[in-house]
Design a protein around this motif. Structure first.
Motif, PDB file in Angstrom:
ATOM      1  N   THR A   1     -80.132  -6.179 -41.787  1.00 22.84           N
ATOM      2  CA  THR A   1     -80.186  -5.669 -43.108  1.00 22.84           C
ATOM      3  C   THR A   1     -80.737  -4.185 -42.742  1.00 22.84           C
ATOM      4  N   ARG A   2     -80.348  -3.673 -43.731  1.00 22.74           N
ATOM      5  CA  ARG A   2     -80.689  -1.989 -43.959  1.00 22.74           C
ATOM      6  C   ARG A   2     -82.115  -1.828 -44.506  1.00 22.74           C
ATOM      7  N   ASP A   3     -82.733  -0.803 -44.031  1.00 18.06           N
ATOM      8  CA  ASP A   3     -83.964  -0.263 -44.508  1.00 18.06           C
ATOM      9  C   ASP A   3     -83.572   0.766 -45.779  1.00 18.06           C
ATOM     10  N   LYS A   4     -84.642   1.082 -46.612  1.00 20.19           N
ATOM     11  CA  LYS A   4     -84.384   1.993 -47.609  1.00 20.19           C
ATOM     12  C   LYS A   4     -83.415   3.145 -47.512  1.00 20.19           C
ATOM     13  N   GLY A   5     -83.633   3.591 -46.163  1.00 22.72           N
ATOM     14  CA  GLY A   5     -82.851   4.796 -45.900  1.00 22.72           C
ATOM     15  C   GLY A   5     -81.478   4.478 -45.113  1.00 22.72           C
ATOM     16  N   GLY A   6     -80.989   3.230 -45.257  1.00 23.71           N
ATOM     17  CA  GLY A   6     -79.771   2.756 -44.833  1.00 23.71           C
ATOM     18  C   GLY A   6     -79.737   2.224 -43.457  1.00 23.71           C
ATOM     19  N   ALA A   7     -80.605   2.678 -42.627  1.00 25.05           N
ATOM     20  CA  ALA A   7     -80.561   2.247 -41.009  1.00 25.05           C
ATOM     21  C   ALA A   7     -80.817   0.911 -41.050  1.00 25.05           C
ATOM     22  N   PRO A   8     -80.090   0.207 -39.864  1.00 27.78           N
ATOM     23  CA  PRO A   8     -80.225  -1.091 -39.596  1.00 27.78           C
ATOM     24  C   PRO A   8     -81.318  -1.274 -38.877  1.00 27.78           C
ATOM     25  N   ALA A   9     -82.174  -1.476 -39.734  1.00 28.76           N
ATOM     26  CA  ALA A   9     -83.801  -1.671 -39.004  1.00 28.76           C
ATOM     27  C   ALA A   9     -84.472  -3.180 -39.234  1.00 28.76           C
TER      28      ALA A   9
END
Length: 550
Positions: free
Chosen positions: A422-430
């Motif tokens: 799932t992505r973090d708030k910045g859109g990264a697959p974190a």
């Protein structure tokens, strides 16, 4: 929970394939007339290097001098672009084999990541990942060569394996006509690989037989450190002498804490300490002549330094018996103040530290270097086949070489959104899902089939990214490559004998540092290693290859 990051352990034992010798005598390949295959470039017509057309990728911090990596702090805006025009596959089944530093996972149709990558490529993908134990991949290569069970796509580690060059020349496709000069522009992601990567991979018999997995120039091995304690002890930064380092570390090594940590696999971390003493990175070269690192005064000084650390109880007392898997917790919990390890693992490990500031230390000594240099992690060869199939397989390698910030890169590196991450708030697959904790790029390293040079980027860890960028900026000016890198696979002696060098050298270092043998006997020890492994002949063949190169 952060996504698992792909990593290498320090001293993967470059060429540590001694166990392959137990599989039987070295294999020899023959040409169509039944004679032995020549892998030398001398006297051959040599294929032109591929043209270079850089990819367009945005970086937040620019590429460093000395061909160092750029950095990305914020993930690219969604939706990500595609780097391929269409599915590269033809609907057939494609087998492929590479090593892995992760854990075994099922590779059948139940594996969502393998299925997703195969679907995106347009083939039924049948990967095989051999978990690295220092010798397992070399053994697997030998078994494959002896049994004739050659996959369509095969990853070759930069350190090779016995008789691998002859095998490549006789059984793998000569890719020169598909990749030389402007021909490579049919495969834009491969064309974006720097020319230096092809040169470091080298030619075999004058031809281009593989596609390099190229990495930015970076220290391959660093000293992971508790920066807070080393700064307080006055031994942080440049200009720390050997005696100053030894005295301070001895004072810090009390109450069950040790200044330098090591495991049996790392052999007292000699790769780092040899560089601190100014020794070459495996091979040095001057005036066209090559010299093996252990056969230098600087390396002998490094052995003496490490022996002094051992006698002052700076090393952990179980350094000769502690397993590699037990090392990381010792650094994380503060038992070890420093630990020599592969810098590719830094972000993954540093992100778990609590209670101190982790960083990469600048080497001690008067004229230190750090092993590294712009290099190839390995390269990928293709099974001899029809021109149409070879082109299709090259399109698949082009898919795997997708640059950072593209759909293809995200899929092979992180998996499928909602399934593996799932992505973090910045859109990264974190954030890895439960499935993503198993099906990930550590356990399923598609990047070892091919990968574009990667910027420093760690999802959700911008401060750590900046710290590692700053550390590399300091270390790159003293980063030295292995001078033999571009010439290994045109050396028949390297192909046949290099697998035994690293185990022999590791054993010799451990004996000398621990006091089992005398440091004063080092020259005799090295002479035996050289004689048993054809080191002098390797040096001659490297010199011949360098002279023939153009």
């Amino acid at each position: 929970m952060s996504l698992n990051m792909s990593r290498r352990s320090v001293l993967r034992a470059a060429g540590a394939g001694a166990a392959v010798l137990a599989a039987g005598p070295a294999l020899t390949a023959c040409d169509s007339d039944g004679g032995p295959v020549s892998v030398s470039n001398e006297g051959t017509k040599q294929a032109a290097w591929p043209a270079h057309v850089p990819a367009k990728v945005h970086y937040d911090l620019p590429a460093l001098p000395e061909n160092g990596a750029p950095a990305v702090l914020d993930y690219p805006s969604l939706p990500l672009p595609s780097s391929v025009r269409s599915k590269p596959g033809d609907g057939s089944t494609v087998s492929c084999m590479a090593l892995s530093y992760g854990a075994a996972v099922k590779l059948d149709s139940s594996n969502r990541l393998v299925r997703a990558v195969g679907d995106a490529i347009g083939v039924t993908l049948k990967p095989r990942f051999v978990i690295d134990t220092g010798t397992s991949y070399t053994t697997a290569l030998a078994t494959m060569m002896a049994g004739g069970d050659q996959p369509d796509i095969l990853m070759i580690p930069a350190t090779g394996a016995p008789s691998i060059s002859e095998f490549i020349r006789s059984k793998c496709a000569d890719l020169s006509e598909y990749l030389s000069g402007d021909a490579i522009k049919e495969y834009p992601n491969l064309a974006a690989l720097p020319t230096r990567g092809w040169q470091l991979m080298g030619r075999i018999g004058g031809g281009i037989y593989g596609v390099p997995t190229y990495r930015y120039n970076a220290p391959q091995v660093g000293l992971f450190a508790d920066r807070d304690k080393l700064e307080k002890a006055g031994i942080w930064g440049r200009g720390v002498g050997v005696q100053e380092f030894t005295d301070a570390m001895a004072k810090l090594s009390v109450n069950g804490r040790y200044g330098i940590g090591s495991s049996s696999a790392a052999a007292f971390g000699w790769t780092y300490h040899a560089g601190a003493a100014g020794a070459p990175n495996w091979w040095g070269e001057s005036g066209g002549s090559f010299r093996f690192t252990a056969d230098t005064p600087e390396f002998e000084q490094a052995v003496e330094n490490m022996h002094r650390f051992h006698t002052h109880r700076i090393y952990n007392p179980d350094a000769l018996t502690l397993g590699a898997g037990d090392a990381q917790p010792k650094f994380l919990n503060g038992t070890w103040l420093t630990w020599s390890n592969g810098t590719g693992a830094a972000a993954q490990i540093f992100s778990q530290v609590r209670g101190f500031t982790p960083d990469l230390a600048f080497p001690y000594g008067d004229r230190p270097n750090t092993p590294g240099g712009d290099s190839v992690f390995g390269f990928t060869v293709i099974k001899k086949s029809s021109p149409a199939r070879i082109k299709m397989l090259l399109r698949i390698l082009d898919f795997f070489a997708a640059p950072f910030g593209t759909k293809e890169f995200e899929l092979t590196r992180y998996g499928v959104e909602g399934v593996h991450f799932t992505r973090d708030k910045g859109g990264a697959p974190a954030h890895a899902t439960r499935l993503g904790q198993t099906e990930n790029s550590t356990n399923l390293p598609f990047q070892y089939f091919n990968m574009a040079p990667q910027p420093l980027f760690f999802p959700g860890l911008a401060d750590l990214t900046k710290r590692l960028y700053t550390s590399q900026k300091a270390l790159l000016p003293i980063c030295v490559p292995d001078a033999s890198a571009a010439y290994r696979f045109s050396s028949a002696t390297f192909s046949a004998k290099w697998a035994g060098v690293s185990p022999a050298l590791n054993s010799a270092v451990m004996d000398a540092v621990s006091g089992k043998t005398k440091v004063s006997d080092w020259k005799g020890t090295v002479a035996r290693i050289k004689q048993q492994n054809g080191i002098d002949r390797m040096a001659e063949e490297f010199a011949e290859a360098k002279s023939a190169a153009r």
